[in-house]
Design a protein around this motif. Structure first.
Motif, mmCIF file in Angstrom:
data_model
loop_
_atom_site.group_PDB
_atom_site.id
_atom_site.type_symbol
_atom_site.label_atom_id
_atom_site.label_comp_id
_atom_site.label_asym_id
_atom_site.label_seq_id
_atom_site.Cartn_x
_atom_site.Cartn_y
_atom_site.Cartn_z
ATOM 1 N N UNK A 198 -3.546 6.963 -4.777
ATOM 2 C CA UNK A 198 -3.356 5.874 -5.730
ATOM 3 C C UNK A 198 -2.168 5.032 -5.293
ATOM 4 N N UNK A 199 -2.138 3.790 -5.789
ATOM 5 C CA UNK A 199 -1.053 2.864 -5.436
ATOM 6 C C UNK A 199 0.155 3.147 -6.324
ATOM 7 N N UNK A 200 1.314 3.370 -5.691
ATOM 8 C CA UNK A 200 2.537 3.619 -6.433
ATOM 9 C C UNK A 200 3.231 2.290 -6.703
ATOM 10 N N UNK A 201 3.547 2.033 -7.956
ATOM 11 C CA UNK A 201 4.318 0.849 -8.343
ATOM 12 C C UNK A 201 5.568 1.304 -9.080
ATOM 13 N N UNK A 202 6.708 0.763 -8.687
ATOM 14 C CA UNK A 202 7.963 1.130 -9.319
ATOM 15 C C UNK A 202 8.611 -0.121 -9.905
ATOM 16 N N UNK B 18 0.825 -1.206 0.000
ATOM 17 C CA UNK B 18 0.000 0.000 0.000
ATOM 18 C C UNK B 18 0.868 1.269 0.000
ATOM 19 N N UNK B 19 1.711 1.385 -0.996
ATOM 20 C CA UNK B 19 2.515 2.589 -1.185
ATOM 21 C C UNK B 19 1.599 3.623 -1.844
ATOM 22 N N UNK B 20 0.918 4.397 -1.041
ATOM 23 C CA UNK B 20 -0.145 5.262 -1.530
ATOM 24 C C UNK B 20 0.322 6.710 -1.604
ATOM 25 N N UNK B 21 0.109 7.325 -2.792
ATOM 26 C CA UNK B 21 0.485 8.718 -3.029
ATOM 27 C C UNK B 21 -0.667 9.423 -3.748
ATOM 28 N N UNK B 22 -0.629 10.735 -3.698
ATOM 29 C CA UNK B 22 -1.628 11.509 -4.453
ATOM 30 C C UNK B 22 -1.192 11.694 -5.896
ATOM 31 N N UNK B 23 0.122 11.928 -6.112
ATOM 32 C CA UNK B 23 0.650 12.061 -7.464
ATOM 33 C C UNK B 23 2.142 11.784 -7.441
ATOM 34 N N UNK B 24 2.760 11.719 -8.637
ATOM 35 C CA UNK B 24 4.191 11.463 -8.714
ATOM 36 C C UNK B 24 4.965 12.469 -7.865
#
Length: 252
Positions: free
Chosen positions: A246-250, A95-101
């Protein structure tokens, strides 16, 4: 000289395996068998070289490969240690959650909704590679950001693999991650996980927990967590509200 040492020096059954690989597998065995525990230091390169009577270069290559696989980690000036889930938190953090990049990740608070023993079912038991008649522990949690629930997660683990987990973990899961709880109490770090992303509409129960309208779209994540020897130990279903985060995926 022990059989283990002879196998590192000479190979098993005359198999033409490189010396570094044979050493790597011998050291991996010590970790997987619990001879070396998560977080514990391993012997120095010099001591391993003397014990197995092989070159420093061979030892460095074997240890480097185990570091790359997450079985070991290095601390400058202190030595090499057996890998721990918590020290690879950035790669395993769920759950790496961010609003934007470029935003920082949202701080999440977790609340345990309950742990109970249930009968095994399809597909959980199949994913966990256990027989269909084996019982499971069901762990329900809700993750919140700024006091707003954003994730409802239901995890399943084998009762046979985690004896008394309902008693052991009851006081832990509001303070620690499931990864930390499993590692601390059962000596099993999380080596990797796999995820399947999808979407669905929230049913009445999920909507109530996430404080959204029934039928509202939510992101779904199915996850399998693995420990040593690629053994799956947790099957998790998550329902995520992505209206604010949103979920951050790298991918690297």
């Amino acid at each position: 000289m022990s059989r283990e040492h002879r196998e590192v020096l000479n190979g098993v059954g005359g198999a033409p395996l490189p010396a570094y690989y044979r050493l790597q597998e011998a050291l991996r065995g010590k970790i997987e068998d619990g001879h070396w525990k998560p977080g514990e230091p391993i012997p120095s390169e010099r001591l391993i070289t003397e014990e197995y009577k092989i070159s420093v270069g061979t030892v460095k290559k074997a240890l480097g490969n185990l570091v790359g696989e997450g079985y070991l980690y290095r601390v400058q000036g202190k030595g090499t240690f057996v890998g721990r889930s918590t020290l690879r938190q950035e790669s395993l953090r769920y759950y790496r959650m961010v609003r934007e990049f470029n935003d920082g990740m949202a701080e999440l608070e977790v609340r345990l909704l309950g742990i109970k023993e249930i009968q095994g079912f399809e597909p959980a038991n199949r994913f966990l590679e256990i027989s269909t008649d084996m019982k499971l522990y069901e762990i329900k949690r809700v993750f919140s950001s700024d006091q707003r629930p954003v994730v409802y997660a239901v995890s399943y683990i084998s009762r046979g693999m985690f004896k008394d987990f309902d008693r052991v973990a009851l006081s832990c899961l509001d303070k620690s991650t499931l990864y930390e709880t499993v590692e601390k109490n059962y000596g099993l770090p999380t080596i990797r996980n796999r995820e399947l992303f999808g979407a669905t509409r929230a049913d009445a129960r999920t909507a109530g927990i996430l404080n959204i309208e029934k039928g509202e779209p939510v992101l779904t994540i199915e996850m399998l967590s693995y420990t040593y020897k690629s053994v799956p130990y947790e099957y998790r279903l998550s329902y995520c509200v992505t209206s604010a985060h949103r979920i951050l995926a790298e991918i690297r």
